[in-house]
Design a protein around this motif. Sequence first.
Motif, PDB file in Angstrom:
ATOM      1  N   GLU A  10       0.826  -1.207   0.000  1.00 40.81           N
ATOM      2  CA  GLU A  10       0.000   0.000   0.000  1.00 40.81           C
ATOM      3  C   GLU A  10       0.862   1.259   0.000  1.00 40.81           C
ATOM      4  O   GLU A  10       0.524   2.249  -0.668  1.00 40.81           O
ATOM      5  N   GLY A  11       1.970   1.248   0.730  1.00 38.69           N
ATOM      6  CA  GLY A  11       2.873   2.394   0.755  1.00 38.69           C
ATOM      7  C   GLY A  11       3.448   2.683  -0.617  1.00 38.69           C
ATOM      8  O   GLY A  11       3.518   3.843  -1.047  1.00 38.69           O
ATOM      9  N   LEU A  64      -4.781   1.679  -5.676  1.00 44.94           N
ATOM     10  CA  LEU A  64      -5.304   1.404  -4.328  1.00 44.94           C
ATOM     11  C   LEU A  64      -6.802   1.120  -4.352  1.00 44.94           C
ATOM     12  O   LEU A  64      -7.309   0.339  -3.549  1.00 44.94           O
ATOM     13  N   PRO A  84      -1.312   5.557  -7.069  1.00 45.92           N
ATOM     14  CA  PRO A  84      -2.418   5.732  -6.124  1.00 45.92           C
ATOM     15  C   PRO A  84      -3.763   5.235  -6.652  1.00 45.92           C
ATOM     16  O   PRO A  84      -4.595   4.755  -5.874  1.00 45.92           O
ATOM     17  N   LYS A 129       0.629   4.090  -2.856  1.00 43.26           N
ATOM     18  CA  LYS A 129       0.305   5.488  -2.537  1.00 43.26           C
ATOM     19  C   LYS A 129       1.236   6.456  -3.250  1.00 43.26           C
ATOM     20  O   LYS A 129       0.825   7.519  -3.694  1.00 43.26           O
TER      21      LYS A 129
END
Length: 190
Positions: A12-13, A23, A20, A16
């Motif tokens: 997820e990091g 996600l 993005p 992001k």
Amino acid sequence: MYTMQTIWNRIEGWLKIYAPEALDNLLPGVDDDDIQEIEVELGYQFPEDVRASLRIHNGTIDRFADIWGLLNVDDILRQQQVQLKVLRSLQEGVVWWWYPHLLPLASDGAGDLLCVDVAPELKERVGQIIQFDHETGSHWVAPSFQALLSAFVDHLESGKYALDAFGNLKSKEFLFDRPQLPPGSKSKYY
């Protein structure tokens, strides 16, 4: 080895920062009751790493890594039922078609699946990831789902993935399902 939560935090990091929009492809997790319900219907229990992943993300909406989309619990059951139906309809000589102890975790949308082996003959291999190819048979991919996702996030962080024109994560070498064989292992799964 990292926990499933740590692995998903790293994925997820990266998303992001570099993708993005990807996600939004991740579905929210399910609770233990949902997991236990699907396990009862399947007749098998998921390894703990798969259960931990489903608690965090219950699959993806679309393709996620290379050609693979992660299945949610309903699609896992649906894919398992489809494969069992096909297996029953085939002649007895086609034993490689499907092993009922393979539980689908990801699909390429064209009939091939990444599966977790929940009841192999060799008990030390419970949880291994097998690629089911509906045309050529099955091949070993990784020792566990956790190892598969860990290798995936390592590839993300080392720049081996980028978004394609459709907003999907792609690697030049299709790394997501590339076997991560230990020395001396064979990739064919029987």
